[in-house]
Motif scaffolding. Structure first.
Motif, short mmCIF file in Angstrom:
data_model
loop_
_atom_site.label_atom_id
_atom_site.label_comp_id
_atom_site.label_asym_id
_atom_site.label_seq_id
_atom_site.Cartn_x
_atom_site.Cartn_y
_atom_site.Cartn_z
N THR A 192 44.46 31.47 37.74
CA THR A 192 43.04 31.21 37.99
C THR A 192 42.86 30.45 39.29
O THR A 192 41.96 30.73 40.07
CB THR A 192 42.44 30.38 36.85
OG1 THR A 192 42.70 31.07 35.63
CG2 THR A 192 40.96 30.22 37.04
N GLN A 227 35.88 32.77 30.11
CA GLN A 227 36.54 33.16 31.33
C GLN A 227 35.55 33.49 32.44
O GLN A 227 35.71 33.13 33.58
CB GLN A 227 37.40 34.39 31.06
CG GLN A 227 38.26 34.81 32.21
CD GLN A 227 39.05 36.05 31.88
OE1 GLN A 227 38.53 37.15 31.88
NE2 GLN A 227 40.31 35.88 31.57
N GLN A 274 40.94 31.72 42.63
CA GLN A 274 39.87 30.95 43.23
C GLN A 274 40.08 30.79 44.73
O GLN A 274 39.17 31.00 45.53
CB GLN A 274 39.85 29.56 42.57
CG GLN A 274 38.47 29.02 42.37
CD GLN A 274 37.78 29.73 41.22
OE1 GLN A 274 38.43 30.17 40.29
NE2 GLN A 274 36.48 29.84 41.27
N SER A 299 35.25 35.67 42.38
CA SER A 299 36.59 35.51 41.82
C SER A 299 36.96 36.70 40.96
O SER A 299 38.07 37.19 41.00
CB SER A 299 36.63 34.24 40.97
OG SER A 299 36.30 33.14 41.76
N GLU A 333 39.99 21.75 32.32
CA GLU A 333 40.07 22.54 33.54
C GLU A 333 39.86 21.65 34.75
O GLU A 333 39.92 20.47 34.69
CB GLU A 333 38.96 23.59 33.53
CG GLU A 333 38.54 23.96 32.20
CD GLU A 333 39.57 24.83 31.52
OE1 GLU A 333 39.26 25.92 31.18
OE2 GLU A 333 40.72 24.36 31.34
N PHE A 385 40.27 39.05 40.66
CA PHE A 385 40.94 39.22 39.37
C PHE A 385 41.09 40.70 39.04
O PHE A 385 42.18 41.18 38.77
CB PHE A 385 40.13 38.53 38.29
CG PHE A 385 40.61 38.82 36.91
CD1 PHE A 385 41.77 38.24 36.43
CD2 PHE A 385 39.90 39.68 36.10
CE1 PHE A 385 42.21 38.51 35.14
CE2 PHE A 385 40.33 39.96 34.81
CZ PHE A 385 41.49 39.37 34.33
N ARG A 427 34.31 30.64 34.17
CA ARG A 427 35.23 30.04 35.12
C ARG A 427 35.33 30.85 36.41
O ARG A 427 35.50 30.32 37.47
CB ARG A 427 36.61 29.93 34.50
CG ARG A 427 37.32 28.71 34.99
CD ARG A 427 38.71 28.63 34.43
NE ARG A 427 38.77 29.04 33.04
CZ ARG A 427 39.88 28.95 32.33
NH1 ARG A 427 40.94 28.45 32.87
NH2 ARG A 427 39.91 29.35 31.09
N ARG A 428 35.23 32.12 36.27
CA ARG A 428 35.39 32.97 37.46
C ARG A 428 34.14 33.09 38.30
O ARG A 428 34.17 32.93 39.49
CB ARG A 428 35.79 34.37 37.02
CG ARG A 428 37.15 34.42 36.44
CD ARG A 428 37.69 35.83 36.48
NE ARG A 428 38.84 36.00 35.63
CZ ARG A 428 39.93 35.29 35.73
NH1 ARG A 428 40.01 34.33 36.62
NH2 ARG A 428 40.94 35.51 34.94
#
Lengths: 175, 175
Positions: free
Chosen positions: B50, A84, B54, B68, A147, B72, A87-88
Motif C-alpha cells: 500500500t 481498502q 501510494q 492509487s 495505518e 493497484f 485507503r486507496r
DNA sequence: TGAGTATGAATGAATG
DNA sequence: CATTCATTCATACTCA
C-alpha cells in the motif's frame, strides 16, 4: 482450486436485471440478491454469524442459486473493499497542482467519508429483534492506530523544478 | 456496480503522445506513466504494498491524473495477464494450438518483452527498499469460516415448490 | 465503421 | 481481516 464447479448455475436472474454475462462456474448474484445484501450491510451488518449467514442464504436462494459461502464471502469482500477503497482513493487527490516542491502531502484528512451508515433507525431493528445478537458493532471501538505509518519515509518529492517532464533517470528512485 | 465513476479524468496526456481527445471515465495512463510502471514491474516489483502504491501514485500524478487504485489495478492486471499468457503458451502443447496468428505487431518488441520477463531469479515480489515494519499479529485461529465453505453439498433447498418470489417486503425481516 | 484486441475496473473465491 | 489470484465486464484503441 478444487471446488470450482459447485453449482450448475441456473442463473434465472430474478427480476429485471440488466446483467449480461450469465455464465456459470461461480456465483453471479442477482440484482435482488445484491440489493438485499447491500441493505443488510448498510444496516450495519458487517460480519454475520453462521446462523445469520444461513438465514440470509436461505432467503436469497429464492432469487437464484446461492450458497452460504457466497454470502460469507460477499460480506468479507464488501467490508474489506470498502476499507481498502478508503485507503486507496484518498491521499492522492491533488490533480494538477504543479507544486514544484513543498507539496507536503501532510496527513491525510480524508476519513470524513459520508457514509449513510449513520442511519440506525433504518432496519436495524429487525436485525436485533430477537436474541441472535452475534453481531453487534464490532467496529467503532477498535478503530485506532493502525495505518498511517508512512510518514517515516517522508521523501521530498521535489523532482522537476521547472519541468516539462522529470528526468527519466530517476524513474525508480523514489521508492 | 455503483462504484463506477471514480475519476473524472482531465487527461492532459503529459508528454506528446498522439492520443486523441481522450474522453474519460476511466484512467488512461500516459506513456510516461506506463513507462515508469513497466520499469518498476521489470525491476521485479510485482505486488507493491500500500505504501509503495501510494508513493508511485504520487510520483505518477505529475504526468497526469492518477489515483492509487489505478496503480493497484495496473500491477494486478499486468501480473495476471503475464501469467495468463505464459500459461496459455506452455500448457497448450497438449492441443498443439498454433499461434501463428499472433503475428501482428510482433516485430522485435513483442519478443523482447516476453523473453525478458522470463528471468527466473529476478522477481523481487515486493521490492522492499525501506524498512517495513514488523508485524506482531496475534492472529487468532478462528476458522469458523470453514463451516460453510466447502460444505456445499449440504444445501438442498427445494425451492421449486411453487412460489415465485417471496414478498419483497420481508426482505430484511427474516433475520 | 465495426470486429478484434489491449487493458482498466470490478468482484467472486481463496489463503494466511 | 489483508492480501492475492482468477475471471469477467467495460471501454479505449487499432486496423483493415
Amino acid at each position: 482450486m478444487e471446488d470450482g464447479m459447485s453449482g450448475f448455475c441456473i442463473k434465472a436472474r430474478g427480476g429485471g436485471n440488466g446483467s449480461t454475462g450469465t455464465k456459470c462456474g461461480r456465483w453471479n448474484p442477482t440484482t435482488e440478491q445484491v440489493k438485499v445484501l447491500t441493505d443488510l450491510f448498510r444496516s450495519g451488518l458487517r460480519t454475520p454469524s453462521t446462523d445469520q449467514i444461513q438465514k440470509i442464504s436461505t432467503q436469497l436462494s429464492f432469487y437464484g442459486k446461492i450458497e452460504s459461502k457466497n454470502v460469507f464471502y460477499w460480506f468479507q469482500n464488501h467490508k474489506a473493499r470498502e476499507r481498502q477503497k478508503r485507503r486507496r482513493v484518498s491521499i492522492d487527490d491533488k490533480d494538477f497542482i504543479r507544486q514544484d516542491q513543498q507539496e507536503k502531502v501532510s496527513s491525510a484528512k480524508h476519513f470524513a467519508e459520508i457514509h449513510e451508515v449513520s442511519e440506525p433507525e433504518r432496519v436495524i431493528e429487525t436485525l436485533q429483534l430477537f436474541p441472535l445478537n452475534s453481531y453487534d458493532e464490532p467496529e467503532k471501538l477498535r478503530r485506532h492506530a493502525n495505518e498511517y505509518l508512512r510518514d517515516t519515509t517522508a521523501y521530498s518529492y521535489n523532482f522537476g523544478t521547472e519541468m516539462d517532464h522529470p528526468p527519466l533517470d530517476l524513474r525508480l528512485s523514489f521508492l
